[in-house]
Motif scaffolding. Sequence first.
Motif: not given
Length: 254
Positions: A239-251
Amino acid sequence: MKRYILQRLAQLVIVMFAVSLISFALIRQIPGVKIEIVIAGPGANEQQVQEVKELWRLDEPIPVQYGIWVKNMLTGDLGRSSAFSVSAASLITDRLPNSIRLMVYAQFLSLALAMPLGMIAAYRVNSRLDRAISITSFGFLSFPPVVAGPFLVWLLAVKAGWLPAIYSDVGFFSDPWQHFKVWLLPTLVLSFSIVAGYLRLLRSDMAATLQSDFITMARAKGMTTTHILARHALRPSMFSLMTAAAINIGTLIG
């Protein structure tokens, strides 16, 4: 569910409006910086500066300028680039496909490296192997793209000659191997700092998951370690990993 989505969209609109308004106002309040001089260039005379002000409507009050910007933004007009003298939207659309492609490659490589290493570190928590993986990940984290880029270009392109130092537009289906070589270097540069964060998140969450009762039951049933890690412990630990991956898309696109 519909109400929740509408509330989140309304909050998004309010946040975007507030951020754009504050940014618009602050840029014009920077001491010693006049936008018309920045656009016209440091060597511009007074007439050229005045022409820039009239062309870009910088002689209007700030609220009027903001209103014009919002109106143009809502109609898809992002203005013209003062550096390239073309539509700003065309600059974005020309580069966005490559930005998205690079984002996908960097995400794929980062997850491909972080997931197995994170699983191993979580299974062997506090062991020498775990410490070695953690130290290596921290090393990656301290290797930002601004440092990794020139270094890897020098090492892999200039010295070793394994990868091209300059981008060339090679399609995947026309020449898969050359396409791979062209995109590997920028993908590595972006992945170094990302993989460290992903690895630490997965290691922490999976180490906690492995202490759960259902993992103990799986071990009691004689399941192999690989099966337990991949089929039982991985999913609830992501869950934490996928959340971070989603946030990193914009970055990454940025």
